[in-house]
Design a protein around this motif. Structure first.
Motif, PDB file in Angstrom:
ATOM      1  N   VAL A   2      20.149 100.105  92.077  1.00  6.65           N
ATOM      2  CA  VAL A   2      21.115  99.515  91.170  1.00  6.65           C
ATOM      3  C   VAL A   2      22.510  99.935  91.588  1.00  6.65           C
ATOM      4  CG1 VAL A   2      20.942 101.406  89.509  1.00  6.65           C
ATOM      5  CG2 VAL A   2      21.727  99.178  88.756  1.00  6.65           C
ATOM      6  N   GLN A   3      23.450  99.023  91.486  1.00  4.13           N
ATOM      7  CA  GLN A   3      24.857  99.315  91.755  1.00  4.13           C
ATOM      8  C   GLN A   3      25.627  99.253  90.452  1.00  4.13           C
ATOM      9  OE1 GLN A   3      25.784  96.435  94.856  1.00  4.13           O
ATOM     10  NE2 GLN A   3      25.550  98.026  96.409  1.00  4.13           N
ATOM     11  N   LEU A   4      26.547 100.203  90.272  1.00  4.99           N
ATOM     12  CA  LEU A   4      27.272 100.346  89.014  1.00  4.99           C
ATOM     13  C   LEU A   4      28.773 100.229  89.262  1.00  4.99           C
ATOM     14  CD1 LEU A   4      25.298 103.470  87.736  1.00  4.99           C
ATOM     15  CD2 LEU A   4      24.869 101.073  87.163  1.00  4.99           C
ATOM     16  N   VAL A   5      29.452  99.476  88.404  1.00  6.93           N
ATOM     17  CA  VAL A   5      30.895  99.309  88.523  1.00  6.93           C
ATOM     18  C   VAL A   5      31.518  99.530  87.148  1.00  6.93           C
ATOM     19  CG1 VAL A   5      32.785  97.767  89.115  1.00  6.93           C
ATOM     20  CG2 VAL A   5      30.634  97.664  90.408  1.00  6.93           C
ATOM     21  N   GLU A   6      32.360 100.570  87.060  1.00  2.00           N
ATOM     22  CA  GLU A   6      33.036 100.876  85.806  1.00  2.00           C
ATOM     23  C   GLU A   6      34.362 100.121  85.714  1.00  2.00           C
ATOM     24  OE1 GLU A   6      31.268 104.888  87.289  1.00  2.00           O
ATOM     25  OE2 GLU A   6      32.360 103.189  88.128  1.00  2.00           O
ATOM     26  N   SER A   7      34.790  99.892  84.474  1.00  6.06           N
ATOM     27  CA  SER A   7      36.100  99.302  84.225  1.00  6.06           C
ATOM     28  C   SER A   7      36.568  99.727  82.845  1.00  6.06           C
ATOM     29  CB  SER A   7      36.051  97.775  84.328  1.00  6.06           C
ATOM     30  OG  SER A   7      35.177  97.244  83.352  1.00  6.06           O
ATOM     31  N   GLY A   8      37.860  99.506  82.569  1.00  8.73           N
ATOM     32  CA  GLY A   8      38.378  99.762  81.242  1.00  8.73           C
ATOM     33  C   GLY A   8      39.211 101.016  81.102  1.00  8.73           C
ATOM     34  N   GLY A   9      39.317 101.795  82.165  1.00  7.92           N
ATOM     35  CA  GLY A   9      40.143 102.988  82.083  1.00  7.92           C
ATOM     36  C   GLY A   9      41.620 102.643  82.038  1.00  7.92           C
ATOM     37  N   ALA A  14      47.698 109.906  72.829  1.00 15.25           N
ATOM     38  CA  ALA A  14      46.770 110.663  71.996  1.00 15.25           C
ATOM     39  C   ALA A  14      46.574 109.949  70.660  1.00 15.25           C
ATOM     40  CB  ALA A  14      47.293 112.078  71.772  1.00 15.25           C
ATOM     41  N   GLY A  15      45.323 109.905  70.224  1.00 13.24           N
ATOM     42  CA  GLY A  15      44.988 109.190  69.003  1.00 13.24           C
ATOM     43  C   GLY A  15      44.573 107.753  69.226  1.00 13.24           C
ATOM     44  N   GLY A  16      44.788 107.265  70.431  1.00 13.70           N
ATOM     45  CA  GLY A  16      44.458 105.882  70.755  1.00 13.70           C
ATOM     46  C   GLY A  16      43.000 105.697  71.128  1.00 13.70           C
ATOM     47  N   SER A  17      42.686 104.474  71.541  1.00 15.63           N
ATOM     48  CA  SER A  17      41.301 104.106  71.862  1.00 15.63           C
ATOM     49  C   SER A  17      41.239 103.383  73.195  1.00 15.63           C
ATOM     50  CB  SER A  17      40.728 103.192  70.778  1.00 15.63           C
ATOM     51  OG  SER A  17      40.690 103.845  69.531  1.00 15.63           O
ATOM     52  N   LEU A  18      40.100 103.516  73.835  1.00 15.32           N
ATOM     53  CA  LEU A  18      39.769 102.757  75.026  1.00 15.32           C
ATOM     54  C   LEU A  18      38.287 102.425  74.976  1.00 15.32           C
ATOM     55  CD1 LEU A  18      41.557 104.601  78.004  1.00 15.32           C
ATOM     56  CD2 LEU A  18      42.067 102.302  77.149  1.00 15.32           C
ATOM     57  N   ARG A  19      37.936 101.315  75.630  1.00 13.20           N
ATOM     58  CA  ARG A  19      36.529 100.954  75.761  1.00 13.20           C
ATOM     59  C   ARG A  19      36.201 100.813  77.241  1.00 13.20           C
ATOM     60  NH1 ARG A  19      33.365  95.324  74.532  1.00 13.20           N
ATOM     61  NH2 ARG A  19      31.422  96.191  73.713  1.00 13.20           N
ATOM     62  N   LEU A  20      35.313 101.663  77.703  1.00 16.15           N
ATOM     63  CA  LEU A  20      34.862 101.588  79.083  1.00 16.15           C
ATOM     64  C   LEU A  20      33.623 100.710  79.170  1.00 16.15           C
ATOM     65  CD1 LEU A  20      35.192 105.321  80.190  1.00 16.15           C
ATOM     66  CD2 LEU A  20      36.933 103.531  80.151  1.00 16.15           C
ATOM     67  N   SER A  21      33.512 100.005  80.269  1.00 15.84           N
ATOM     68  CA  SER A  21      32.331  99.196  80.550  1.00 15.84           C
ATOM     69  C   SER A  21      31.760  99.603  81.896  1.00 15.84           C
ATOM     70  CB  SER A  21      32.687  97.708  80.589  1.00 15.84           C
ATOM     71  OG  SER A  21      33.197  97.263  79.359  1.00 15.84           O
ATOM     72  N   CYS A  22      30.463  99.453  82.024  1.00 19.27           N
ATOM     73  CA  CYS A  22      29.794  99.722  83.296  1.00 19.27           C
ATOM     74  C   CYS A  22      28.805  98.586  83.527  1.00 19.27           C
ATOM     75  CB  CYS A  22      29.092 101.065  83.256  1.00 19.27           C
ATOM     76  SG  CYS A  22      28.069 101.405  84.700  1.00 19.27           S
ATOM     77  N   ALA A  23      29.087  97.768  84.510  1.00 20.00           N
ATOM     78  CA  ALA A  23      28.229  96.642  84.841  1.00 20.00           C
ATOM     79  C   ALA A  23      27.256  97.034  85.945  1.00 20.00           C
ATOM     80  CB  ALA A  23      29.070  95.451  85.281  1.00 20.00           C
ATOM     81  N   ALA A  24      25.994  96.709  85.744  1.00 25.90           N
ATOM     82  CA  ALA A  24      24.953  97.069  86.702  1.00 25.90           C
ATOM     83  C   ALA A  24      24.393  95.823  87.374  1.00 25.90           C
ATOM     84  CB  ALA A  24      23.829  97.806  85.994  1.00 25.90           C
ATOM     85  N   SER A  25      24.124  95.952  88.646  1.00 26.27           N
ATOM     86  CA  SER A  25      23.479  94.866  89.370  1.00 26.27           C
ATOM     87  C   SER A  25      21.967  94.963  89.194  1.00 26.27           C
ATOM     88  CB  SER A  25      23.814  94.950  90.859  1.00 26.27           C
ATOM     89  OG  SER A  25      23.266  96.141  91.397  1.00 26.27           O
ATOM     90  N   GLY A  26      21.270  93.944  89.603  1.00 26.50           N
ATOM     91  CA  GLY A  26      19.818  94.003  89.561  1.00 26.50           C
ATOM     92  C   GLY A  26      19.250  93.425  88.281  1.00 26.50           C
TER      93      GLY A  26
END
Length: 124
Positions: A2-9, A14-26
């Motif tokens: 499986v190959q993994l690719v992160e995004s969203g950084g 401080a006090g804020g929000s982020l949403r990270l995603s990790c898309a997987a192949s296969g």
């Protein structure tokens, strides 16, 4: 395999929000337990959160419990990390990892596949 690719950084106050995603192949994404780890400057890679293959079980490091939420969508081959109430000490490169097992590991060596990482910077 499986190959993994992160995004969203990115940069957030401080006090804020982020949403990270990790898309997987296969086509066997639901055979893998998934984890998020992070590595700050001069620090070892540490466990942040993990989720079981069906999404029914999740685990968190004490430092992020109550602020971060891990989830997965097996129809989209994607795992997410919602990060709220971010602190400067959350600054790190965040990695997602996959482990073809029923258990959710909390140590880096328990995971077989890794993404390249995405930088998260929290300013004070």
């Amino acid at each position: 395999q499986v190959q993994l690719v992160e995004s969203g950084g990115g940069l957030v106050q401080a006090g804020g929000s982020l949403r990270l995603s990790c898309a997987a192949s296969g086509r066997t994404f639901n055979n893998y337990a998934m984890g998020w780890f992070r590595q700050g400057p001069g620090k070892e890679r540490e466990f942040v959160a993990g989720i079981g293959r069906s999404g029914g079980r999740s685990y968190y490091a004490d430092s992020v419990k109550g602020r971060f939420t891990i989830s997965r969508d097996n129809t989209k081959n994607t795992v997410y990390l919602q990060m709220n109430s971010l602190k400067p000490e959350d600054t790190a490169v965040y990695f997602c990892a996959a482990d073809q097992t029923i258990r959710v590991g909390v140590r880096p060596h328990e995971y077989d596949y890794w993404g390249q990482g995405t930088q998260v910077t929290v300013s004070s």
